[in-house]
Design a protein around this motif. Structure first.
Motif, PDB file in Angstrom:
ATOM      1  N   VAL A 249      -9.765   4.336  -5.484  1.00 36.75           N
ATOM      2  CA  VAL A 249      -8.605   4.842  -4.907  1.00 36.75           C
ATOM      3  C   VAL A 249      -8.782   5.907  -3.944  1.00 36.75           C
ATOM      4  O   VAL A 249      -7.814   6.375  -3.215  1.00 36.75           O
ATOM      5  CB  VAL A 249      -7.367   5.186  -5.995  1.00 36.75           C
ATOM      6  CG1 VAL A 249      -7.227   4.070  -6.613  1.00 36.75           C
ATOM      7  CG2 VAL A 249      -7.838   6.283  -6.804  1.00 36.75           C
ATOM      8  N   LEU A 252      -7.473   4.927  -0.182  1.00 37.94           N
ATOM      9  CA  LEU A 252      -6.162   4.406  -0.225  1.00 37.94           C
ATOM     10  C   LEU A 252      -5.094   5.347   0.159  1.00 37.94           C
ATOM     11  O   LEU A 252      -5.299   6.551  -0.342  1.00 37.94           O
ATOM     12  CB  LEU A 252      -5.988   3.785  -1.435  1.00 37.94           C
ATOM     13  CG  LEU A 252      -6.818   2.567  -2.103  1.00 37.94           C
ATOM     14  CD1 LEU A 252      -6.041   2.141  -3.451  1.00 37.94           C
ATOM     15  CD2 LEU A 252      -6.852   1.642  -1.081  1.00 37.94           C
ATOM     16  N   LYS A 256      -0.026   3.426  -1.754  1.00 34.93           N
ATOM     17  CA  LYS A 256      -0.845   2.600  -2.689  1.00 34.93           C
ATOM     18  C   LYS A 256      -1.452   2.843  -4.044  1.00 34.93           C
ATOM     19  O   LYS A 256      -1.331   2.237  -5.150  1.00 34.93           O
ATOM     20  CB  LYS A 256      -2.162   1.901  -1.830  1.00 34.93           C
ATOM     21  CG  LYS A 256      -1.501   0.884  -0.745  1.00 34.93           C
ATOM     22  CD  LYS A 256      -2.765   0.583   0.189  1.00 34.93           C
ATOM     23  CE  LYS A 256      -2.309  -0.365   1.290  1.00 34.93           C
ATOM     24  NZ  LYS A 256      -3.611  -1.047   2.028  1.00 34.93           N
ATOM     25  N   ARG A 259       1.526   3.166  -6.346  1.00 41.46           N
ATOM     26  CA  ARG A 259       1.746   1.968  -6.950  1.00 41.46           C
ATOM     27  C   ARG A 259       0.710   1.614  -8.348  1.00 41.46           C
ATOM     28  O   ARG A 259       1.214   1.160  -9.157  1.00 41.46           O
ATOM     29  CB  ARG A 259       1.736   0.826  -6.135  1.00 41.46           C
ATOM     30  CG  ARG A 259       3.141   0.902  -5.120  1.00 41.46           C
ATOM     31  CD  ARG A 259       3.228  -0.308  -4.446  1.00 41.46           C
ATOM     32  NE  ARG A 259       2.240  -0.656  -3.281  1.00 41.46           N
ATOM     33  CZ  ARG A 259       2.239  -0.230  -2.277  1.00 41.46           C
ATOM     34  NH1 ARG A 259       3.356   0.516  -1.682  1.00 41.46           N
ATOM     35  NH2 ARG A 259       1.106  -0.480  -1.296  1.00 41.46           N
ATOM     36  N   ILE A 260      -0.398   1.972  -8.001  1.00 34.70           N
ATOM     37  CA  ILE A 260      -1.509   1.420  -8.923  1.00 34.70           C
ATOM     38  C   ILE A 260      -1.287   2.425 -10.166  1.00 34.70           C
ATOM     39  O   ILE A 260      -1.337   1.911 -10.975  1.00 34.70           O
ATOM     40  CB  ILE A 260      -2.780   1.635  -8.241  1.00 34.70           C
ATOM     41  CG1 ILE A 260      -3.178   0.571  -7.330  1.00 34.70           C
ATOM     42  CG2 ILE A 260      -3.980   1.601  -9.368  1.00 34.70           C
ATOM     43  CD1 ILE A 260      -4.587   0.873  -6.544  1.00 34.70           C
TER      44      ILE A 260
END
Length: 271
Positions: A249, A252, A256, A259-260
């Motif tokens: 991540v 990212l 995003k 959300r993860i």
């Protein structure tokens, strides 16, 4: 001839059943606790926060208080935690996901009871979505033998696996002051020491996590709640996110990453 001597007293395990289990509690105790639990929880049982491994505040209050007290009054009685889920959807998309959710919720209820001082044998039972009555946990009095057998089956089938969130942080940064879009200014501390590796992986087992982080790429820990879970796990301000549950991540965009994290956190128990 003299009369034969009286038979010796039965051994301590004479009341064991064929499986070698201990003497069952009196039926009256099981019945009394069953009625008391019904009075305290009603037909609907305990309720959960939608989509989360978390009891509602009212259910948690009752569980920690009068329900725990009632169970503790009958220490020889076992307890089944029959957990039901609503229809599959959102983060719990399949029937198997719903069963996993129920198992995790049952484990949460058991943990809260143990935390409240209950020493009875307790067996969480994940039933998934079987009706349209919604998510709930029904507390059912039973023998300790039955609860033990259910726990043994859960271990054999792998149901005891708990949901965790694995986060890998980068711990070493060159001294640098940087302002982020959320107006939070973070001073990267020089953590180039022999005490910390370049990366640390932390397993979060529940929420709240006890940290705040920036909206930058990579996202950086901006504060750690004193005494919170992250603090006890050794997380420090200035560490940056590298991976969440084996998903990289650090490159990212923050939406995003967010959300993860939300998907992973939703699978953790809250208490």
């Amino acid at each position: 001839p003299p009369p034969p001597p009286p038979p010796p007293p039965p051994p301590a395990d004479a009341f064991a059943d064929d499986a070698g289990s201990e003497h069952r509690p009196p039926l009256a105790d099981v019945t009394a606790l069953a009625q008391r639990l019904l009075d305290l929880t009603g037909e609907g049982g305990l309720s959960f926060v939608s989509g989360r491994i978390a009891l509602t505040k009212d259910s948690q209050r009752r569980l920690r208080g009068p329900i725990a007290e009632a169970i503790a009054e009958h220490p020889s009685v076992g307890l089944k935690l029959n957990c039901y889920a609503g229809k599959p959807g959102a983060k719990w998309r399949t029937a198997a996901d719903c069963v996993d959710l129920c198992i995790a919720r049952g484990q949460l209820v058991r943990d809260l009871l143990v935390e409240a001082g209950v020493g009875n044998t307790i067996a969480p039972v994940g039933l998934g979505h079987v009706d349209d009555k919604g998510a709930r946990c029904q507390l059912v009095a039973c023998s300790a033998d039955e609860a033990d057998r259910l726990n043994a089956l859960a271990i054999a089938s792998g149901e005891r696996k708990r949901h965790t969130m694995s986060v890998t942080f980068v711990t070493r940064h060159m001294p640098l002051e940087r302002s982020f879009s959320d107006s939070t200014t973070v001073l990267y501390r020089d953590l180039l020491s022999e005490e910390l590796p370049e990366e640390v992986t932390v397993e979060f087992c529940r929420t709240p996590l006890g940290i705040a982080f920036s909206g930058s790429t990579p996202s950086v820990v901006t504060s750690v709640d004193p005494g919170g879970l992250a603090d006890r796990l050794g997380v420090q301000v200035g560490w940056s996110f590298k991976a969440v549950d084996d998903v990289t991540v650090d490159t990212l965009a923050f939406p995003k990453l967010s959300r993860i994290l939300e998907d992973s956190v939703a699978r953790l128990p809250m208490f």
